[in-house]
Design an enzyme around this catalytic site. Structure first.
Site, short mmCIF file in Angstrom:
data_model
loop_
_atom_site.label_atom_id
_atom_site.label_comp_id
_atom_site.label_asym_id
_atom_site.label_seq_id
_atom_site.Cartn_x
_atom_site.Cartn_y
_atom_site.Cartn_z
CE LYS A 142 -6.20 -4.26 4.41
NZ LYS A 142 -6.90 -4.93 5.54
NE ARG A 191 -2.18 -1.15 3.67
CZ ARG A 191 -1.76 -0.21 4.50
NH1 ARG A 191 -2.01 1.07 4.23
NH2 ARG A 191 -1.11 -0.51 5.61
NE ARG A 228 -0.45 -8.98 1.63
CZ ARG A 228 -1.03 -8.80 2.81
NH1 ARG A 228 -2.06 -9.54 3.16
NH2 ARG A 228 -0.59 -7.88 3.63
CB SER A 267 -0.83 -6.53 7.07
OG SER A 267 -0.25 -7.41 6.16
CE LYS A 285 -6.41 -9.00 10.12
NZ LYS A 285 -5.08 -8.52 9.69
CB THR A 286 -4.67 -14.75 7.16
OG1 THR A 286 -5.20 -13.49 6.73
CG2 THR A 286 -5.05 -15.82 6.15
CG HIS A 307 -7.79 -4.43 10.25
ND1 HIS A 307 -6.47 -4.20 10.53
CD2 HIS A 307 -7.80 -5.10 9.08
CE1 HIS A 307 -5.71 -4.69 9.56
NE2 HIS A 307 -6.49 -5.26 8.68
CG ASP A 349 -8.02 -8.06 6.46
OD1 ASP A 349 -7.20 -8.02 7.40
OD2 ASP A 349 -8.11 -7.16 5.62
#
Length: 528
Positions: free
Chosen positions: A198, A58, A321, A236, A240-241, A217, A255
């Site tokens: 996002k 990003r 990714r 990130s 989390k994932t 988030h 997410d």
């Protein structure tokens, strides 16, 4: 108070001036177009590899929110939501519309929010087939809508339109501009697909809370045996994932979620997982997706002859990714709304290596840490980020929070009190020393601790009170070496540990000054 954008007709104008329009193409057909146009390459197993160019993460400094009178009083203005004058946005939009005139474009009609009661329509207009596939994957595919029918949110995506920086009223050759009043998201000068995902999340973080709905988030999953759900907050790279995609539980999403008085629902329709050094043993479900038809692998290195991926190669970026549909996973929660969570987990990757790997929080401590959002941003997740960088990111997602963090914290407090959910702090960062000295806590060990929490195995455990932060640390966790639970003992020099720990506590206190007058005294006193 219902808050919705007043949709613009810019999307239909762009479509009307295009040379050729591909509307809601299916996954196989988008594959064919992407290969034919040399946007990427087909790999072994059926995944599709693409490279996003110079920008492999990003670009937060290039993200703006259009400052209209309708939203000025609500938005959390600052470095995460930089104001953009309406006149500047209109010039940028006109430039994008002129750029797309006479071009071949791809249009996808989608929606966001699995709960039909809170859905918004999203139309994505882009010059690339694979970005159209990304939109179809990450959002929720819907039926074709007439071109003159306005969507709630329209993404105008021009990755190869490079701007003139200050001459165009922006910082560089790229921009991500959100006009929340008209529901237009303009993305130009960057092919990194995550900007679309996002940007829509930021928009939903504006619309939903103003309707009394807590946007998060976070990842979420459900125990199929008990029906109990759990939330996982984190920036990130904090896990989390990985931690929510657990074969023992059903994944709601990895997410973006929202928490209503009915329960929790996923905002998205897909997953966008980091794949660097992905382990088949530790993360089998995600690993399998890197070889599946329909998965987009972004900036992942592969062998040109065999088309086999090398998930360990970070020569382009650490931020490799994989984008894949949620439904392609084996263990997925299929109902639109999941039950209220019984446990809320705040994930942090502590680069100092001093926080315990698991700690139980009081409701006030939960709000303090939620507003603090301490972690370290991992390499590659943003442009120019080469090493882990210590950060305090309110709500564990400040770059995507359109409103003041206290708005989300107040809604979280309501939900915690309503459900009685227990909150935990899980450190997925370093132990035995800071980054570069110690080692990162093994994901297998973290998963054991998370499972102990979610399966209520710590309900009767013995805890010690941390002398600096005041939270409770279990003395034993089933299957976990007790030495891991005492980070001070893992350091070669305990006195150096104490010095670093006190230094981190001072950083917490200094950071929280921005919220101290905005929260209850009990919350302000819940920190170190």
């Amino acid at each position: 108070m219902a808050i919705s954008p007043a949709p613009s007709n810019a999307g239909s104008a762009i479509i009307g001036n295009a040379a050729e329009v591909h509307h809601n193409l299916s996954v196989p057909v988008l594959y064919e177009y992407a290969v034919r146009r040399r946007e990427g390459k087909l790999l072994q197993g059926g995944s599709f590899a693409v490279f996003s160019g110079e920008r492999t993460g990003r670009s937060p400094q290039d993200k703006f929110v259009v400052k209209t009178p309708e939203i000025s009083e609500h938005v959390w203005w600052g470095k995460h939501n930089q104001p953009l004058p309406v006149e500047t946005f209109e010039r940028l939009l006109a430039k994008a519309m002129q750029y797309l005139r006479g071009r071949e474009i791809f249009v996808q009609d989608t929606v966001v929010s699995q709960d039909p009661a809170h859905r918004k329509t999203v139309r994505v207009i882009t010059e690339q087939a694979y970005h159209s596939l990304f939109a179809r994957t990450m959002f929720i595919p819907s039926e074709k809508r007439p071109f003159d029918e306005k969507a709630d949110i329209t993404i105008i995506h021009c990755p190869f339109l490079h701007l003139g920086g200050e001459a165009d009223g922006v910082r560089s050759d790229a921009v991500v501009a959100l006009n929340l009043t008209e529901g237009i998201i303009l993305i130009a000068g960057t092919a990194y697909a995550g900007e679309m995902k996002k940007a829509v999340f930021t928009a939903m973080n504006y619309y939903l809370p103003l309707e009394g709905i807590l946007s998060l988030h976070s990842a979420a999953n459900v125990d199929p045996r008990t029906g109990k759900s759990a939330l996982f907050f984190g920036l990130s790279g904090t896990g989390k994932t990985t931690l929510s995609t657990d074969p023992e539980r059903l994944l709601v999403g990895d997410d973006e979620h929202a928490w209503t008085e009915r329960g929790i629902f996923n905002i998205e329709g897909g997953c966008y997982a980091k794949t660097i050094r992905l382990s088949k043993e530790a993360e089998p479900d995600i690993f399998e997706q890197t070889h599946e038809f329909g998965t987009i692998l972004e900036n992942v290195i592969f062998d040109e002859e065999t088309r086999e991926v090398d998930l360990n190669d970070d020569s382009i970026t650490e931020n490799t990714r994989g984008s894949y549909p949620l439904e392609s996973l084996k263990h997925v929660y299929l109902e639109p709304v999941a039950p209220h969570p019984s446990h809320v987990i705040l994930l942090t990757a502590d680069a100092f290596g001093v926080l315990p790997p698991v700690a139980r929080l009081t409701p006030e401590q939960a709000l303090y840490h939620f507003l603090s959002g301490y972690t370290c941003k991992l390499a590659g997740t943003e442009v120019g980020l080469k090493d882990p960088e210590v950060t305090f990111s309110p709500c564990y997602g400040a770059p995507f929070m359109a409103l003041n963090p206290t708005v989300y914290a107040e809604l979280l407090e309501q939900r915690l009190r309503m459900t009685g959910a227990q909150t935990w702090l899980i450190n997925t960062g370093w132990t035995g020393g800071k980054y570069g000295v110690g080692k990162r806590i093994a994901i297998q060990e973290t998963r054991k601790m998370v499972r102990a929490v979610l399966n209520d195995l710590l309900a009767g455990a013995e805890f010690r009170k941390d002398p600096v932060f005041g939270f409770e640390v279990p003395l034993r966790v089933p299957g976990v070496d007790t030495r891991l639970l005492d980070p001070r003992a893992a350091w070669a020099d305990p006195e150096e540990y104490d010095r670093v720990y006190r230094g981190l506590a001072e950083r917490f206190a200094a950071n929280f000054e921005q919220f101290r007058s905005l929260v209850r005294p009990e919350v302000a006193a819940a920190g170190p």
